[in-house]
Design a protein around this motif. Structure first.
Motif, PDB file in Angstrom:
ATOM      1  N   THR A 135      -6.154  -9.124  75.736  1.00  0.00           N
ATOM      2  CA  THR A 135      -6.322  -9.201  76.575  1.00  0.00           C
ATOM      3  C   THR A 135      -5.770  -8.378  78.190  1.00  0.00           C
ATOM      4  OG1 THR A 135      -5.682 -11.845  76.422  1.00  0.00           O
ATOM      5  CG2 THR A 135      -5.594 -11.213  78.887  1.00  0.00           C
ATOM      6  N   GLN A 136      -4.023  -7.721  77.898  1.00  0.00           N
ATOM      7  CA  GLN A 136      -3.770  -7.027  78.898  1.00  0.00           C
ATOM      8  C   GLN A 136      -4.774  -5.367  78.952  1.00  0.00           C
ATOM      9  OE1 GLN A 136      -0.623  -6.558  76.710  1.00  0.00           O
ATOM     10  NE2 GLN A 136       0.206  -8.600  77.889  1.00  0.00           N
ATOM     11  N   ILE A 137      -5.505  -5.251  77.449  1.00  0.00           N
ATOM     12  CA  ILE A 137      -6.448  -4.191  77.755  1.00  0.00           C
ATOM     13  C   ILE A 137      -7.776  -4.232  78.321  1.00  0.00           C
ATOM     14  CG2 ILE A 137      -7.339  -2.985  75.360  1.00  0.00           C
ATOM     15  CD1 ILE A 137      -5.473  -3.208  73.626  1.00  0.00           C
ATOM     16  N   GLY A 138      -8.297  -5.148  77.503  1.00  0.00           N
ATOM     17  CA  GLY A 138      -9.677  -5.961  78.764  1.00  0.00           C
ATOM     18  C   GLY A 138      -9.208  -6.315  80.242  1.00  0.00           C
ATOM     19  N   GLU A 139      -7.672  -6.635  80.535  1.00  0.00           N
ATOM     20  CA  GLU A 139      -7.639  -6.614  81.861  1.00  0.00           C
ATOM     21  C   GLU A 139      -7.964  -5.127  82.857  1.00  0.00           C
ATOM     22  OE1 GLU A 139      -4.231  -8.715  83.908  1.00  0.00           O
ATOM     23  OE2 GLU A 139      -5.079 -10.720  82.064  1.00  0.00           O
ATOM     24  N   THR A 140      -7.343  -4.755  82.145  1.00  0.00           N
ATOM     25  CA  THR A 140      -7.269  -3.510  82.471  1.00  0.00           C
ATOM     26  C   THR A 140      -8.237  -2.543  82.567  1.00  0.00           C
ATOM     27  OG1 THR A 140      -4.732  -2.631  81.226  1.00  0.00           O
ATOM     28  CG2 THR A 140      -6.712  -0.684  81.893  1.00  0.00           C
ATOM     29  N   GLU A 157     -10.861 -17.386  77.902  1.00  0.00           N
ATOM     30  CA  GLU A 157     -12.551 -17.538  77.512  1.00  0.00           C
ATOM     31  C   GLU A 157     -12.425 -17.477  79.578  1.00  0.00           C
ATOM     32  OE1 GLU A 157     -12.171 -21.655  75.072  1.00  0.00           O
ATOM     33  OE2 GLU A 157     -11.190 -21.508  76.502  1.00  0.00           O
ATOM     34  N   PHE A 158     -11.725 -17.405  80.047  1.00  0.00           N
ATOM     35  CA  PHE A 158     -12.093 -17.099  81.337  1.00  0.00           C
ATOM     36  C   PHE A 158     -12.110 -15.747  81.328  1.00  0.00           C
ATOM     37  CE2 PHE A 158     -10.437 -14.571  84.862  1.00  0.00           C
ATOM     38  CZ  PHE A 158     -11.342 -15.288  86.468  1.00  0.00           C
ATOM     39  N   TRP A 159     -11.927 -14.660  81.068  1.00  0.00           N
ATOM     40  CA  TRP A 159     -12.307 -13.485  81.336  1.00  0.00           C
ATOM     41  C   TRP A 159     -13.820 -12.422  80.475  1.00  0.00           C
ATOM     42  CZ3 TRP A 159     -10.153 -10.795  84.651  1.00  0.00           C
ATOM     43  CH2 TRP A 159      -8.895 -11.045  85.146  1.00  0.00           C
ATOM     44  N   ILE A 160     -13.851 -13.460  79.536  1.00  0.00           N
ATOM     45  CA  ILE A 160     -15.246 -13.322  79.173  1.00  0.00           C
ATOM     46  C   ILE A 160     -16.211 -13.780  79.320  1.00  0.00           C
ATOM     47  CG2 ILE A 160     -16.817 -13.734  77.627  1.00  0.00           C
ATOM     48  CD1 ILE A 160     -14.900 -14.270  75.284  1.00  0.00           C
ATOM     49  N   GLY A 161     -15.994 -14.855  80.357  1.00  0.00           N
ATOM     50  CA  GLY A 161     -16.835 -15.066  81.510  1.00  0.00           C
ATOM     51  C   GLY A 161     -16.763 -14.644  82.809  1.00  0.00           C
ATOM     52  N   PHE A 162     -16.208 -14.245  83.546  1.00  0.00           N
ATOM     53  CA  PHE A 162     -15.793 -13.891  84.217  1.00  0.00           C
ATOM     54  C   PHE A 162     -16.761 -12.203  84.121  1.00  0.00           C
ATOM     55  CE2 PHE A 162     -13.203  -9.817  86.806  1.00  0.00           C
ATOM     56  CZ  PHE A 162     -13.554 -10.675  88.397  1.00  0.00           C
ATOM     57  N   VAL A 163     -16.488 -11.071  82.870  1.00  0.00           N
ATOM     58  CA  VAL A 163     -17.298 -10.204  82.755  1.00  0.00           C
ATOM     59  C   VAL A 163     -18.638 -10.174  83.036  1.00  0.00           C
ATOM     60  CG1 VAL A 163     -17.084  -8.207  80.847  1.00  0.00           C
ATOM     61  CG2 VAL A 163     -14.974  -9.115  81.323  1.00  0.00           C
ATOM     62  N   ALA A 164     -18.927 -11.780  82.152  1.00  0.00           N
ATOM     63  CA  ALA A 164     -20.247 -11.661  81.945  1.00  0.00           C
ATOM     64  C   ALA A 164     -20.625 -12.210  83.915  1.00  0.00           C
ATOM     65  CB  ALA A 164     -20.850 -13.135  81.767  1.00  0.00           C
ATOM     66  N   ARG A 165     -20.048 -12.166  84.353  1.00  0.00           N
ATOM     67  CA  ARG A 165     -20.974 -12.776  86.170  1.00  0.00           C
ATOM     68  C   ARG A 165     -20.301 -10.914  86.146  1.00  0.00           C
ATOM     69  NH1 ARG A 165     -19.367 -15.164  90.705  1.00  0.00           N
ATOM     70  NH2 ARG A 165     -19.134 -13.835  92.620  1.00  0.00           N
ATOM     71  N   ARG A 166     -19.845  -9.515  85.553  1.00  0.00           N
ATOM     72  CA  ARG A 166     -20.328  -8.666  86.404  1.00  0.00           C
ATOM     73  C   ARG A 166     -21.513  -7.420  86.344  1.00  0.00           C
ATOM     74  NH1 ARG A 166     -14.984  -6.584  89.197  1.00  0.00           N
ATOM     75  NH2 ARG A 166     -13.995  -7.952  90.714  1.00  0.00           N
ATOM     76  N   ARG A 167     -21.713  -8.007  84.818  1.00  0.00           N
ATOM     77  CA  ARG A 167     -22.588  -7.502  84.195  1.00  0.00           C
ATOM     78  C   ARG A 167     -23.631  -7.984  84.499  1.00  0.00           C
ATOM     79  NH1 ARG A 167     -20.895  -6.929  78.202  1.00  0.00           N
ATOM     80  NH2 ARG A 167     -22.413  -4.743  78.293  1.00  0.00           N
ATOM     81  N   GLY A 168     -23.667  -9.078  85.442  1.00  0.00           N
ATOM     82  CA  GLY A 168     -25.137 -10.258  86.294  1.00  0.00           C
ATOM     83  C   GLY A 168     -25.362 -10.778  84.829  1.00  0.00           C
ATOM     84  N   GLU A 169     -25.042 -11.673  83.969  1.00  0.00           N
ATOM     85  CA  GLU A 169     -25.377 -12.495  82.856  1.00  0.00           C
ATOM     86  C   GLU A 169     -24.831 -13.681  82.535  1.00  0.00           C
ATOM     87  OE1 GLU A 169     -23.109 -10.514  79.309  1.00  0.00           O
ATOM     88  OE2 GLU A 169     -24.412  -8.889  79.104  1.00  0.00           O
ATOM     89  N   PHE A 170     -25.708 -14.348  83.732  1.00  0.00           N
ATOM     90  CA  PHE A 170     -25.344 -15.358  84.288  1.00  0.00           C
ATOM     91  C   PHE A 170     -24.933 -17.038  83.708  1.00  0.00           C
ATOM     92  CE2 PHE A 170     -26.939 -12.627  87.768  1.00  0.00           C
ATOM     93  CZ  PHE A 170     -26.165 -12.482  88.319  1.00  0.00           C
ATOM     94  N   ALA A 171     -26.376 -16.988  82.573  1.00  0.00           N
ATOM     95  CA  ALA A 171     -26.034 -17.950  82.037  1.00  0.00           C
ATOM     96  C   ALA A 171     -24.720 -18.384  81.018  1.00  0.00           C
ATOM     97  CB  ALA A 171     -27.514 -17.948  80.876  1.00  0.00           C
ATOM     98  N   GLU A 172     -24.651 -16.913  80.047  1.00  0.00           N
ATOM     99  CA  GLU A 172     -23.150 -16.839  80.352  1.00  0.00           C
ATOM    100  C   GLU A 172     -21.793 -17.300  80.138  1.00  0.00           C
ATOM    101  OE1 GLU A 172     -21.037 -13.583  76.309  1.00  0.00           O
ATOM    102  OE2 GLU A 172     -22.974 -13.136  77.147  1.00  0.00           O
TER     103      GLU A 172
END
Length: 928
Positions: A501-506, A548-563
């Motif tokens: 999780t820390q790697i992902g946040e970085t 779960e939150f961070w996966i959703g957040f990354v999807a938002r930044r990538r424009g993958e709104f359904a995910e």
């Protein structure tokens, strides 16, 4: 006492001490039998001279008011008349204390005090006797309050308290060097006032108690045999022995330790009232034999309300106060309070040096100098020089990968040798050793990873140097990829989930979204495995929710709104489950409000502004309640600024520009408060730049270009400083480049095309590089499309072929987002504007059919979004397209709506197109 009251008094005072009771009753009986014996003095006694009063003049000093009263003296504020005029503190010995012995001791003490010359010690100016023959002292007047009271009144942080305390230590050290032991170091003898805005301590009453041989305050105790030289709560064990010859400078070190204990925790190690109530013998026993709790343990034992009050005056969240005291400060204080003098600091200078080592993040002498401890201190004070540490960690992780694989191969090889009994035994031993060694290496690597990606990452994030951890993250991901979650222990799963999780946040902070998504997905696998094993464990559920939150957040930044919606709904459900398992803790309440916050964001993105506003207002109410219970919680304070930002965005899209400005101003104010508390934390600079930019955008579209440019310039200064800290941070870079695009838009509107021509190419080139590195980022792609549209706008009048090529590039980028269903409202609005400009360029070249096709494309892209919308992103291009295609009647309601909100198009081309209807009467087109 009346006779009838004596029985109760004796019962309470003597308790079960029958011998004491008998002696007291015998004395009472003797008194009663004596009748009037010696009631009158057998000799003539001279009348004592009257006590001094306000207005009297003693030597060169006029008494102005009484400022203190001790057991043996009275202290006045006096005005010195000559040779200079100044205020001084004048202490007169009380009637009956002016004996030859006292005066002789005072004369010797005065010589010692005269030798001291230190800025933090109150100086003795003069001494003498009054006309009545009583000694007096003239000292520097300190217009301050006791040190503990000053610290609490001004909410000094722990760092500021320690700096102040170190100065006191150095003042005491100066006295020690002059051969003077204070023997009564306590808060009331250290006064603090501000000098040029800086807290300045003054140590007072040096040697006075020793000179007068009496009790100077109501707290000082005397015995019939020996004398307590000091105050019980601050007294060293050797002072409690009542042997004056056995006291040296380390006695003052003990008292300084008591003072530091109180400055940190709000109370001395032993309760002063309890000590006095226990009697002299109990005081001596406690001081000599009882070990007080460590400062961190004292804080842990407090009630929640008491801990909150103490933490608030030290500007630290209550949960963090104990951690701040644990370790160095515990060790420093407890070394001062050692019963044997030989185990304390040898001098006050050594104590001051250790305190300042702690402030500089250096190893302190009071703690064992383990390797881990020294490394931790090194990292803390060398945050910008730890690239080598990161490389070492990466190497260790890589070595661990090899070790684990070798251990597996060793195990397999040994297993094949089990055909024979002796060989099987040897193989078993070898296997055990190999597994143990692999396990040890794995734990070492993961422990170091947890530190590097946890506490160390937090420090690097504050100073904007996350790039130092790039090699660590890459090696760690390779390492984790080779492990199967089903084969790992619970401890390993927890450790790895946190590290991933820390790697992902970085990676998120660096806008490296594919790598972030891979880290969070692997973290989710670990956390999900834990939840399957322990479905009722709140900590396991919490870790899964974070992934779960961070996966959703990354999807938002990538424009993958359904995910994005899928994973954020999962996160909300996990937050609800956590609340049910854990109850209403701060953590569970935080997660629950985050869960509903994300739903409000989804409503906002779907255009349901009413639902979004209700969601954010509900969240603000919940956070306000949590903040009332945890006023020092920085995360909660940060969230209040974030909510203000979202409410501003909702108001802006709803056409309520005045409300939006108020929300963004509220956001800026909150962030500036956080910046004042933590000026070195770059997160506050980043968020302040965002809030100032939001305000500038509103100023730009409400016909306030000068104010908008001033806002953009302020935001640019903040962002330039961030990018200079870490040029590799893609997120900071893209935000900075986007702000440059907004400034270029204003320059175009002001006719400053030469400056715009100069600024745009380097911005566009950097955006091209970002998109090439992160093609999955819809954010980077949209902003590159804007850069090409502005290039076409600049070339339109002078280089039509270049303009056509540029606008074709912008449209191609927008088409890519639309076709991949990765276009949010910003991207849709930007694509429509590009089609409008393409139509104008075609029209200018005489191709009206092509122009109309582009304008119709803009209407098609917008669809029905503009029909009931208040969002200028849809209304502006829709109105332009309708006017350009001759559908002015359909455009008029949209234009009236924009005018009612106070909207003005920034681009002169758009403004001239939209300027076909006057604002309704009473509308203020320029709300301020």
């Amino acid at each position: 006492m009346p006779t009838h009251a004596r029985e109760a008094f004796l019962l309470e005072t003597c308790g079960n001490d029958d011998a004491l009771r008998a002696r007291v009753e015998a004395l009472i009986a003797g008194y009663e039998a004596a009748d009037s014996f010696l009631e009158d003095s057998p000799i003539e006694r001279p009348l004592l001279p009257p006590e001094e009063k306000i207005g009297d003049v003693i030597g060169r000093y006029a008494l102005q008011r009484r400022i203190g009263d001790g057991g043996c003296g009275v202290v006045y504020l006096a005005e010195q008349k000559e040779p200079v005029r100044r205020h001084v503190a004048l202490k007169v010995i009380k009637l009956g204390m002016d004996t030859n012995a006292v005066i002789a001791r005072f004369t010797a003490e005065r010589q010692a005090l005269a030798m001291m010359d230190h800025p933090d010690i109150a100086r003795v100016f003069d001494a003498g006797t009054t006309e009545a023959g009583r000694p007096f002292f003239v000292m520097e007047y300190v217009d301050g309050v006791r040190i503990t009271e000053f610290c609490d009144e001004h909410n000094l942080s722990l760092h500021e308290r320690l700096e102040l305390f170190a100065r006191v230590c150095l003042a005491i050290q100066h006295a020690h060097q002059k051969g003077i032991i204070h023997r009564d170091v306590k808060p009331s003898n250290i006064l603090v006032a501000r000098s040029d805005g800086v807290p300045t301590p003054k140590v007072i009453d040096f040697g006075i108690a020793k000179a007068t041989q009496g009790r100077l305050t109501e707290e000082t105790l005397l015995t019939g045999v020996g004398q307590f030289m000091g105050t019980p709560a601050y007294m060293s064990p050797e002072q409690a022995e009542l042997r004056d010859f056995d006291i040296d400078t380390r006695s003052d070190v003990y008292s300084l330790g008591v003072l530091l204990y109180e400055m940190l925790t709000g109370q001395p190690p032993f309760d002063p009232q309890e000590l006095v109530r226990g009697g002299i013998d109990e005081v001596r026993r406690v001081i000599r034999e009882v070990d007080p709790p460590r400062p961190s343990a004292r804080i842990a034992a407090l009630s929640a309300d008491a801990c909150k009050a103490i933490a608030q005056t030290r500007r630290v969240p209550p949960p963090h106060l104990r951690n701040a005291l644990r370790g160095d400060l515990d060790a420093i204080v407890m070394r001062c309070l050692e019963k044997p003098r030989t185990r304390r600091y040898g001098t006050a200078q050594e104590l001051a040096d250790d305190v300042r080592r702690h402030l500089r993040h250096e190893p302190v002498e009071a703690r064992p100098q383990s390797t881990a401890y020294r490394i931790q201190k090194f990292v803390a004070r060398n945050q910008l020089a730890c690239l080598s540490v990161a490389a070492i960690t990466a190497t260790l992780v890589g070595g661990t990968i090899v070790s684990v694989r070798q251990a597996v191969r060793a195990t397999a090889a040994e297993q094949t040798a089990t055909a024979e009994r002796d060989a099987a035994t040897a193989a078993g031993r070898a296997e055990a050793l190999a597994r143990a060694d692999a396990q040890r290496r794995q734990e070492q690597a993961e422990d170091l990873l947890t530190f590097m990606l946890g506490d160390f990452r937090t420090e690097l994030q504050k100073i904007g140097r996350l790039n130092l951890l790039d090699a660590v993250g890459e090696k760690a991901m390779d390492y984790f990829a080779g492990l199967n979650a089903r084969d790992l222990t619970d401890t390993a799963l927890v450790r790895q989930s946190k590290a991933l999780t820390q790697i992902g946040e970085t990676r998120i902070d660096q806008a490296r979204y594919p790598e972030a998504a891979a880290a969070f997905t692997t973290a989710y696998d670990r956390a999900a495995a834990l939840c399957e094993r322990h479905p009722s464990n709140a900590d396991m559920l919490f870790e899964r929710a974070q992934a779960e939150f961070w996966i959703g957040f990354v999807a938002r930044r990538r424009g993958e709104f359904a995910e994005e919606r899928e994973w954020l709904m999962r996160y909300r459900d996990s937050a609800i489950a956590l609340n049910e398992i854990e109850g209403k803790t701060l953590r569970s309440q935080n997660e629950l409000t985050y869960g509903y916050h994300n739903l409000a964001v989804l409503d906002f993105e779907a255009g349901d502004l009413k639902a979004a506003r209700a969601g954010f207002l509900s969240e603000r109410h919940a956070i306000a309640e949590l903040l009332a219970a945890n006023p020092g919680d920085l995360e909660l304070q940060t969230r209040m600024t974030d909510i203000a930002s979202w409410l501003g965005s909702v108001a802006e899209r709803d056409g309520a520009y005045l409300e939006a400005v108020e929300r963004y101003t509220e956001m800026s104010s909150g962030i500036e408060t956080l910046m004042a508390r933590e000026p070195d934390v770059v997160l506050w600079q980043e968020r302040l730049a965002a809030s100032v930019t939001f305000t500038g955008n509103l100023q730009a579209m409400t016909a306030q270009p000068d104010r908008a440019m001033a806002s953009y310039d302020r935001a640019m200064q903040l962002l330039d400083a961030l990018v200079a800290r870490d040029p590799h941070n893609q997120r900071w870079l893209v935000v900075s480049l986007n702000l440059q695009l907004q400034r270029i838009t204003l320059l175009l509107a002001a006719g400053e095309t030469d400056t715009a021509h100069e600024l745009l190419p380097p911005v566009r080139e950097q955006l091209e590089a970002l998109v090439a590195a992160e093609p999955g980022s819809h954010e980077f792609t949209r902003r590159l499309a804007t850069a090409w549209r502005l290039e076409a706008r600049l070339q339109m009048a002078t280089q039509p072929p270049d303009a056509r090529a540029a606008i074709d590039r912008a449209i191609a980028l927008g088409n890519g987002l639309i076709q991949q269903d990765r276009a949010n409202s910003w991207a849709v609005g930007e694509f429509a504007q590009a089609q409008l400009l393409a139509g104008r360029i075609a029209h200018a070249s005489g191709d009206d059919a092509k122009a109309r096709q582009h304008w119709q494309e803009a209407i098609g892209i917008l669809g029905s979004r503009w029909e009931n919308s208040h969002d200028w992103r849809f209304l502006d291009p829709a109105a332009q397209a309708l006017v350009l295609t001759g559908e002015t009647a359909r455009a008029r309601p949209l234009l009236e709506r924009l005018a009612r909100f106070g909207y003005h198009a920034t681009d002169p081309l758009a403004a001239s197109t939209l300027d076909i209807v006057s604002p309704p009467q009473g509308t203020n087109p320029n709300p301020r």
